[in-house]
Design a protein around this motif. Structure first.
Motif, PDB file in Angstrom:
ATOM      1  N   THR A   9       0.825  -1.207   0.000  1.00 55.21           N
ATOM      2  CA  THR A   9       0.000   0.000   0.000  1.00 55.21           C
ATOM      3  C   THR A   9       0.855   1.251   0.000  1.00 55.21           C
ATOM      4  O   THR A   9       0.572   2.209  -0.726  1.00 55.21           O
ATOM      5  N   CYS A  10       1.919   1.257   0.806  1.00 51.02           N
ATOM      6  CA  CYS A  10       2.805   2.424   0.845  1.00 51.02           C
ATOM      7  C   CYS A  10       3.481   2.645  -0.506  1.00 51.02           C
ATOM      8  O   CYS A  10       3.629   3.789  -0.948  1.00 51.02           O
ATOM      9  N   ALA A  11       3.889   1.557  -1.166  1.00 53.87           N
ATOM     10  CA  ALA A  11       4.539   1.694  -2.469  1.00 53.87           C
ATOM     11  C   ALA A  11       3.578   2.282  -3.506  1.00 53.87           C
ATOM     12  O   ALA A  11       3.916   3.227  -4.233  1.00 53.87           O
ATOM     13  N   ILE A  12       2.352   1.733  -3.546  1.00 51.35           N
ATOM     14  CA  ILE A  12       1.368   2.246  -4.507  1.00 51.35           C
ATOM     15  C   ILE A  12       0.935   3.653  -4.133  1.00 51.35           C
ATOM     16  O   ILE A  12       0.796   4.530  -4.998  1.00 51.35           O
ATOM     17  N   TRP A  13       0.742   3.881  -2.844  1.00 58.48           N
ATOM     18  CA  TRP A  13       0.295   5.189  -2.359  1.00 58.48           C
ATOM     19  C   TRP A  13       1.321   6.260  -2.699  1.00 58.48           C
ATOM     20  O   TRP A  13       0.982   7.371  -3.091  1.00 58.48           O
ATOM     21  N   MET A  65       3.516   6.255  -5.181  1.00 62.20           N
ATOM     22  CA  MET A  65       3.505   6.537  -6.618  1.00 62.20           C
ATOM     23  C   MET A  65       2.315   7.407  -7.003  1.00 62.20           C
ATOM     24  O   MET A  65       2.435   8.324  -7.817  1.00 62.20           O
ATOM     25  N   GLN A  66       1.159   7.140  -6.412  1.00 62.23           N
ATOM     26  CA  GLN A  66      -0.016   7.945  -6.706  1.00 62.23           C
ATOM     27  C   GLN A  66       0.097   9.345  -6.114  1.00 62.23           C
ATOM     28  O   GLN A  66      -0.362  10.324  -6.712  1.00 62.23           O
ATOM     29  N   SER A  67       0.715   9.443  -4.942  1.00 64.28           N
ATOM     30  CA  SER A  67       0.840  10.745  -4.285  1.00 64.28           C
ATOM     31  C   SER A  67       1.724  11.690  -5.087  1.00 64.28           C
ATOM     32  O   SER A  67       1.496  12.905  -5.110  1.00 64.28           O
ATOM     33  N   LEU A  68       2.740  11.147  -5.755  1.00 62.25           N
ATOM     34  CA  LEU A  68       3.623  11.990  -6.554  1.00 62.25           C
ATOM     35  C   LEU A  68       2.860  12.681  -7.678  1.00 62.25           C
ATOM     36  O   LEU A  68       3.194  13.798  -8.072  1.00 62.25           O
ATOM     37  N   ARG A  69       1.803  12.036  -8.170  1.00 61.06           N
ATOM     38  CA  ARG A  69       0.998  12.640  -9.230  1.00 61.06           C
ATOM     39  C   ARG A  69       0.138  13.774  -8.702  1.00 61.06           C
ATOM     40  O   ARG A  69      -0.327  14.612  -9.475  1.00 61.06           O
ATOM     41  N   PHE A 117      -6.706  13.971   1.022  1.00 57.89           N
ATOM     42  CA  PHE A 117      -6.937  13.781  -0.408  1.00 57.89           C
ATOM     43  C   PHE A 117      -6.428  12.416  -0.858  1.00 57.89           C
ATOM     44  O   PHE A 117      -7.131  11.641  -1.514  1.00 57.89           O
ATOM     45  N   VAL A 118      -5.189  12.104  -0.507  1.00 59.46           N
ATOM     46  CA  VAL A 118      -4.606  10.833  -0.942  1.00 59.46           C
ATOM     47  C   VAL A 118      -5.129   9.663  -0.112  1.00 59.46           C
ATOM     48  O   VAL A 118      -5.114   8.515  -0.573  1.00 59.46           O
ATOM     49  N   ALA A 119      -5.597   9.934   1.132  1.00 57.40           N
ATOM     50  CA  ALA A 119      -6.167   8.853   1.942  1.00 57.40           C
ATOM     51  C   ALA A 119      -7.441   8.301   1.318  1.00 57.40           C
ATOM     52  O   ALA A 119      -7.786   7.136   1.527  1.00 57.40           O
ATOM     53  N   LEU A 120      -8.125   9.133   0.547  1.00 59.04           N
ATOM     54  CA  LEU A 120      -9.338   8.673  -0.122  1.00 59.04           C
ATOM     55  C   LEU A 120      -9.044   7.610  -1.185  1.00 59.04           C
ATOM     56  O   LEU A 120      -9.952   6.919  -1.649  1.00 59.04           O
ATOM     57  N   LEU A 121      -7.770   7.474  -1.562  1.00 57.91           N
ATOM     58  CA  LEU A 121      -7.392   6.454  -2.535  1.00 57.91           C
ATOM     59  C   LEU A 121      -7.173   5.086  -1.900  1.00 57.91           C
ATOM     60  O   LEU A 121      -7.061   4.082  -2.605  1.00 57.91           O
ATOM     61  N   LEU A 122      -7.092   5.030  -0.558  1.00 52.17           N
ATOM     62  CA  LEU A 122      -6.758   3.790   0.126  1.00 52.17           C
ATOM     63  C   LEU A 122      -7.730   2.635  -0.169  1.00 52.17           C
ATOM     64  O   LEU A 122      -7.284   1.499  -0.378  1.00 52.17           O
ATOM     65  N   PRO A 123      -9.052   2.866  -0.158  1.00 49.99           N
ATOM     66  CA  PRO A 123      -9.936   1.716  -0.433  1.00 49.99           C
ATOM     67  C   PRO A 123      -9.666   1.037  -1.771  1.00 49.99           C
ATOM     68  O   PRO A 123      -9.716  -0.196  -1.859  1.00 49.99           O
ATOM     69  N   SER A 124      -9.383   1.817  -2.799  1.00 50.45           N
ATOM     70  CA  SER A 124      -9.103   1.210  -4.100  1.00 50.45           C
ATOM     71  C   SER A 124      -7.800   0.423  -4.067  1.00 50.45           C
ATOM     72  O   SER A 124      -7.683  -0.628  -4.721  1.00 50.45           O
ATOM     73  N   PHE A 125      -6.804   0.894  -3.296  1.00 49.74           N
ATOM     74  CA  PHE A 125      -5.559   0.144  -3.164  1.00 49.74           C
ATOM     75  C   PHE A 125      -5.798  -1.157  -2.403  1.00 49.74           C
ATOM     76  O   PHE A 125      -5.353  -2.229  -2.805  1.00 49.74           O
ATOM     77  N   LEU A 126      -6.510  -1.046  -1.275  1.00 49.95           N
ATOM     78  CA  LEU A 126      -6.699  -2.212  -0.406  1.00 49.95           C
ATOM     79  C   LEU A 126      -7.508  -3.307  -1.093  1.00 49.95           C
ATOM     80  O   LEU A 126      -7.267  -4.494  -0.853  1.00 49.95           O
TER      81      LEU A 126
END
Length: 374
Positions: free
Chosen positions: A24-28, A30-34, A52-61
């Protein structure tokens, strides 16, 4: 729950959390850099950015959890096999089902979490994410209040602010409107403020002038003013009333798409709904594949590397099959039953290998057998 069952379940839980956190940290990251543009160029606060980026966590998990459960099961049971702990447990009277129970419990819990994410958290987080993205993308205060930057709001509209005070006042403002090429307008003001009203955002300019140039005859018209309001509402795209993307819609909404949509779009919505309902089942399938590879068959002192490779290969095939079926389902809804049949078949086959009661005799390498015979 037996002490040894809790012992194995504790190891599985710790390994699953570790793998989930790492992936999750690795994907998070990479997405956060965008999304760093919202901090660098829009002056977004760090706390808002983290939300903002925490809202992406469900899709990662939803993607990471099944893979994490598989990796944890494979690692823990391989370690138990290598350390001869499974042999001791079998000698103590533990059956195949007893040994598999901790992993099955873990798979059941993660599957339940997966359904919670797919059914509720995923659409809610995506909707909140897009709403916030619309708000940040269309919030001109963050862009306009930047000092020493020419801010292009839209084609032909440019605003420059020399200085911004702590109380939000703007100093040294230049606004250029070049939408009418025959009569470009330039406004300059000593101070100004960005305000919002029911009509939308606007800049209130104070102590300045408005210059209009007639390109045809080269005549300049200048108007001095004490206060002038420059409306920005026409450049702001409201997020209200926008169409929801597939990820923002709930499963009932996806299963009943708008009939006005094209046929392929409707099939895509329905396929998305079934994909959300089918994918959590792969958690159980992945875990049982890992168990079948390490619990079934006879123990070998040569190691279990081939079994591990076989388990990884089976999971890769299941994952590729899932992606393939998702693509085909968008073209033909007749493929949808296969989206459920694939993980259920894998679960059934793996259970047969996991639960069958076989005597596991230790198989020694030929060299050791020859020495024993001598």
């Amino acid at each position: 729950m037996h002490t040894l069952t809790r012992h194995i379940l504790g190891q599985l839980t710790a390994a699953t959390l570790s793998v989930t956190l790492a992936l999750t940290c690795a994907i998070w990251l990479m997405q956060s850099l965008r999304l760093l543009d919202y901090i660098v160029n829009r002056g977004l606060q760090a706390t808002t950015f983290l939300y903002f980026v925490a809202l992406l966590l469900p899709s990662f998990l939803s993607i990471v959890l099944p893979i994490a459960a598989f990796c944890a099961t494979l690692f823990v049971y391989y370690k138990l096999t290598a350390d001869r702990e499974l042999i001791v447990m079998r000698s103590a009277g533990f059956s195949q089902s007893d040994l598999a129970r901790p992993a099955i419990i873990l798979a059941a819990v993660i599957t339940a979490v997966g359904y919670l994410i797919s059914v509720y958290l995923l659409p809610v987080s995506h909707r909140e994410f897009r709403d916030l993205k619309y708000q940040l993308s269309n919030e001109y205060s963050a862009a306009i209040l930047q000092e020493g930057v020419f801010n292009t709001l839209t084609d032909g509209i440019t605003i420059f602010v020399r200085e911004r005070s702590l109380n939000g006042a703007l100093k040294g403002i230049l606004a250029h409107d070049n939408r009418d090429l025959d009569n470009p307008v330039t406004m300059m003001a000593e101070t100004g403020t960005l305000q919002r009203s029911d009509e939308g955002p606007h800049i209130v300019l104070q102590n300045g002038n408005r210059q209009v140039v007639d390109i045809k005859n080269g005549r300049l018209q200048m108007l001095y003013f004490d206060k002038y309001s420059f409306n920005l509402s026409q450049f702001e795209t409201a997020s209200k009333g926008r169409d929801l993307s597939r990820r923002e819609q709930t499963i009932p909404q996806l299963l009943n798409p708008d009939t006005r949509l094209p046929a392929r779009t409707q099939r895509t919505h329905i396929a998305e709904a079934h994909q959300r309902m089918a994918y959590p089942l792969y958690t159980i399938a992945f875990v049982l594949v890992a168990l079948a590879s390490l619990l079934s068959g006879e123990f070998s002192r040569r190691g279990q590397v081939k079994r591990v490779v076989a388990a990884i290969f089976c999971v890769a095939v299941l994952q590729i099959t899932l992606l393939t079926l998702n693509d085909y389902a968008k073209a033909s809804l007749s493929v949808i039953p296969a989206m459920y049949a694939t993980p259920l078949s894998a679960i059934a086959v793996a259970l047969i290998f996991v639960l069958r009661d076989s005597r596991r005799k230790a198989v020694s390498p030929p060299g050791e057998q020859a020495m024993a015979g001598a």
